[in-house]
Design an enzyme around this catalytic site. Structure first.
Site, PDB file in Angstrom:
ATOM      1  N   HIS A 147       7.988 127.420 -16.877  1.00 20.79           N
ATOM      2  CA  HIS A 147       8.059 126.304 -17.585  1.00 20.79           C
ATOM      3  C   HIS A 147       7.412 125.017 -16.577  1.00 20.79           C
ATOM      4  O   HIS A 147       7.482 125.196 -15.462  1.00 20.79           O
ATOM      5  CB  HIS A 147       9.648 125.826 -17.667  1.00 20.79           C
ATOM      6  CG  HIS A 147      10.135 126.644 -18.905  1.00 20.79           C
ATOM      7  ND1 HIS A 147      11.342 126.222 -19.309  1.00 20.79           N
ATOM      8  CD2 HIS A 147       9.558 127.911 -19.408  1.00 20.79           C
ATOM      9  CE1 HIS A 147      11.459 127.481 -20.334  1.00 20.79           C
ATOM     10  NE2 HIS A 147      10.718 128.128 -20.297  1.00 20.79           N
ATOM     11  N   GLU A 179       8.517 122.138 -15.712  1.00 19.52           N
ATOM     12  CA  GLU A 179       9.582 121.640 -14.477  1.00 19.52           C
ATOM     13  C   GLU A 179       9.580 122.487 -12.960  1.00 19.52           C
ATOM     14  O   GLU A 179       9.490 122.268 -12.266  1.00 19.52           O
ATOM     15  CB  GLU A 179      10.726 121.551 -15.152  1.00 19.52           C
ATOM     16  CG  GLU A 179      11.075 120.578 -16.243  1.00 19.52           C
ATOM     17  CD  GLU A 179      10.742 120.935 -17.568  1.00 19.52           C
ATOM     18  OE1 GLU A 179      10.220 122.149 -17.661  1.00 19.52           O
ATOM     19  OE2 GLU A 179      11.313 120.279 -18.469  1.00 19.52           O
ATOM     20  N   CYS A 202      15.632 125.023 -16.380  1.00 20.42           N
ATOM     21  CA  CYS A 202      14.952 123.977 -15.540  1.00 20.42           C
ATOM     22  C   CYS A 202      15.793 122.945 -14.986  1.00 20.42           C
ATOM     23  O   CYS A 202      15.726 122.400 -13.910  1.00 20.42           O
ATOM     24  CB  CYS A 202      13.783 123.445 -16.048  1.00 20.42           C
ATOM     25  SG  CYS A 202      12.324 124.204 -16.869  1.00 20.42           S
ATOM     26  N   CYS A 229      15.006 122.411 -20.376  1.00 18.98           N
ATOM     27  CA  CYS A 229      15.734 123.446 -20.831  1.00 18.98           C
ATOM     28  C   CYS A 229      17.015 123.562 -19.674  1.00 18.98           C
ATOM     29  O   CYS A 229      16.868 123.323 -18.457  1.00 18.98           O
ATOM     30  CB  CYS A 229      15.090 124.888 -21.204  1.00 18.98           C
ATOM     31  SG  CYS A 229      14.676 125.700 -19.593  1.00 18.98           S
TER      32      CYS A 229
HETATM   33 ZN   LIG Z   1      12.675 124.938 -18.886  1.00 18.86          ZN
END
Ligand SMILES: [Zn+2]
Length: 155
Positions: free
Chosen positions: A53, A55, A86, A83
């Protein structure tokens, strides 16, 4: 805050660039002492890494740059609502501040909200959709994993 807006716009621009390359619409920047020290975009499709992801790619790059897994004093600016993975990773790394430009509500019509995962994770383990079990197995050697680690830390 003017800087905050600038950092969020940079995260959104990264996300747009990622979309142009066929990636998902997420970007993030890590800021320390008012400077962007690392950036990241969602790379799950290009790397087949489900944890890539924006991040996480950004905090991995920040840790490499700083030569430390400790990101205290850092802030993360993300294009979208982070999310739970993260959010937890940023917390574990010591990130002290997070801002995001697109909310889960903004993402819902596009299938880009993680609100359902947050809701599931807020339930007791037994009620969550993923089966989670505590199975207190120990090795027959008698060597305790955590006690062994602690002993080596003190040596
Ligand atoms: Zn994430």
């Amino acid at each position: 805050m003017e800087n905050e807006k600038r950092f969020l716009c940079e995260a959104i621009e990264l996300a747009h660039a990622n979309v142009e390359k066929g990636g998902r619409p997420f970007g993030a920047v890590v800021v320390k002492d008012g400077e962007v020290i690392a950036t990241g975009v969602n790379e799950i499709l290009s790397t087949n890494d489900p944890t890539a992801h924006a991040e996480l790619t950004a905090i991995r790059a920040a840790s490499q740059k700083l030569g430390s897994p400790d990101l205290q004093g850092c802030a993360v600016y993300a294009s979208g609502h982070p999310c739970p993975m993260c959010m937890a990773a940023m917390r574990l790394a010591g990130v002290g501040e997070v801002a995001y430009a697109y909310s889960n509500d903004d993402g819902t019509p596009f299938g880009l909200s993680t609100a359902a995962i947050y809701a599931d994770l807020a339930k007791p383990f037994a009620e969550q959709s993923m089966k989670i079990r505590y199975v207190p197995v120990r090795l027959e050697t008698g060597l305790d994993l955590y006690a062994d680690w602690k002993r080596r830390q003190q040596a």
